[in-house]
Motif scaffolding. Structure first.
Motif, short mmCIF file in Angstrom:
data_model
loop_
_atom_site.label_atom_id
_atom_site.label_comp_id
_atom_site.label_asym_id
_atom_site.label_seq_id
_atom_site.Cartn_x
_atom_site.Cartn_y
_atom_site.Cartn_z
N MET A 1 52.98 27.22 39.48
CA MET A 1 52.37 26.84 38.21
C MET A 1 53.13 27.49 36.94
O MET A 1 54.01 28.00 36.95
CB MET A 1 50.80 27.86 38.17
CG MET A 1 51.21 29.36 38.38
SD MET A 1 50.00 30.48 38.04
CE MET A 1 49.90 30.21 36.38
N ALA A 2 52.46 27.03 35.69
CA ALA A 2 53.02 27.54 34.50
C ALA A 2 53.01 28.86 34.33
O ALA A 2 51.95 29.47 34.53
CB ALA A 2 52.87 26.58 33.56
N HIS A 3 54.01 29.61 33.61
CA HIS A 3 53.76 30.88 33.27
C HIS A 3 53.37 31.05 31.49
O HIS A 3 53.64 30.01 30.96
CB HIS A 3 54.96 32.10 33.57
CG HIS A 3 56.16 31.42 33.18
ND1 HIS A 3 56.72 31.54 31.73
CD2 HIS A 3 57.28 30.70 33.85
CE1 HIS A 3 57.86 31.21 31.67
NE2 HIS A 3 58.30 30.39 33.00
N GLN A 6 55.54 29.13 28.47
CA GLN A 6 56.42 28.24 29.12
C GLN A 6 56.66 27.14 28.21
O GLN A 6 55.51 26.48 27.92
CB GLN A 6 56.05 28.03 30.56
CG GLN A 6 57.03 26.95 31.24
CD GLN A 6 56.91 27.02 32.64
OE1 GLN A 6 56.19 27.65 33.31
NE2 GLN A 6 57.53 25.89 33.16
N GLN A 10 57.18 22.72 35.13
CA GLN A 10 57.00 23.48 36.18
C GLN A 10 58.23 23.26 37.09
O GLN A 10 58.77 21.84 37.10
CB GLN A 10 55.80 23.45 37.07
CG GLN A 10 54.70 23.70 35.89
CD GLN A 10 53.07 23.66 36.65
OE1 GLN A 10 53.26 23.78 37.89
NE2 GLN A 10 52.45 23.57 35.72
N ASP A 11 58.58 24.11 38.14
CA ASP A 11 59.58 23.84 39.16
C ASP A 11 59.20 22.64 39.91
O ASP A 11 57.83 22.41 40.21
CB ASP A 11 59.98 25.07 40.02
CG ASP A 11 60.67 25.93 39.22
OD1 ASP A 11 61.38 25.82 38.13
OD2 ASP A 11 60.72 27.26 39.61
N ALA A 167 53.60 20.22 39.39
CA ALA A 167 54.60 20.57 40.11
C ALA A 167 54.84 19.48 40.91
O ALA A 167 56.10 19.24 41.65
CB ALA A 167 54.46 21.85 41.05
#
Ligand code: CU
Length: 229
Positions: A1-3, A6, A10-11, A167
């Motif tokens: 998830m996004a922090h 950010q 996302q990865d 993601a």
């Protein structure tokens, strides 16, 4: 998830998302090079007194500055088309899930099983357990096995919705009366969060998507226990 705060993506949790990240980096590289070049020309033009004010034509220069941007555009367009067609490919899926958008929740049907279907509502803030994510957690997660191409058929029961999981690199419109198709594959177990991505009414922000990718044995265990209850 996004922090929080950010800026980037996302990865990647799926091969398609990796391809999309590569395309993004490639396009951004072109953008940066052009920006630097344009800024350099602007500084030159500010600092240099204009000479050759009587020039009326410069065929060679005009030919070059027409063809060069065309080549640069092709260098962006071709990789973009490649990813577009990769995303469209549904190669021999192991599992099919039907996702239906409703105002305002998602319902899922595992069409390879009889009676494996459930609604997926957002967990209200007061009901969250410790460490759960506000506005992103659902009461029933979509469980998928890892390393298995999974076809997701997406539609809606009432208005337009959009089934999106950043993601995994998927965002597919859920349109009433139309069945859209996408594939998700992930090599690693994990939780992948998404949200409805089409303004669909007052509770549009409150119909999240949670994908729980597990090992195949765990998935089989989950289907068995869910079918019993
Ligand atoms: Cu929606």
């Amino acid at each position: 998830m996004a922090h929080p705060a950010q800026l980037g993506f996302q990865d990647a949790a799926s091969p398609i998302m990796e391809e999309l990240l590569h395309l993004h980096d490639h396009a951004m590289m072109v953008v940066f090079l052009i920006s630097i070049f344009v800024l350099y020309i602007i500084t030159l033009m500010i600092q240099t007194p204009l000479t050759h004010t009587g020039t009326t034509d410069a065929q060679m220069m005009e030919t070059i500055w027409t063809i060069l941007p065309a080549i640069i555009l092709a260098l962006i367009a071709l990789p973009s088309l490649r990813v577009l067609y990769l995303m469209d490919e549904v190669c021999n899926p192991h599992l099919t899930i039907k996702a239906l958008g409703h105002q305002w929740y998602w319902s899922y049907e595992y069409t390879d099983y009889t009676d494996l279907a459930f609604d997926s509502y957002m967990v209200q803030t007061q009901d969250l357990h410790q460490g759960a994510l506000r506005l992103l957690e659902t009461d029933h997660r979509v469980v998928i096995p890892t390393d298995s191409p999974t076809r997701v058929l997406i539609s809606a029961e009432d208005v337009l919705h959009s089934w999106a999981v950043p993601a995994l690199g998927v965002k597919t419109d859920a349109i009433p009366g139309r069945l859209n198709q996408t594939t998700i594959t992930t090599a690693r177990p994990g939780l992948f969060f998404g949200q409805c991505s089409e303004i669909c009414g007052s509770n549009h922000s409150f119909m999240p998507i949670v994908i729980e990718a597990t090992m195949l044995e765990e998935f089989e265990h989950w289907t068995a226990t869910t079918l019993q209850s």
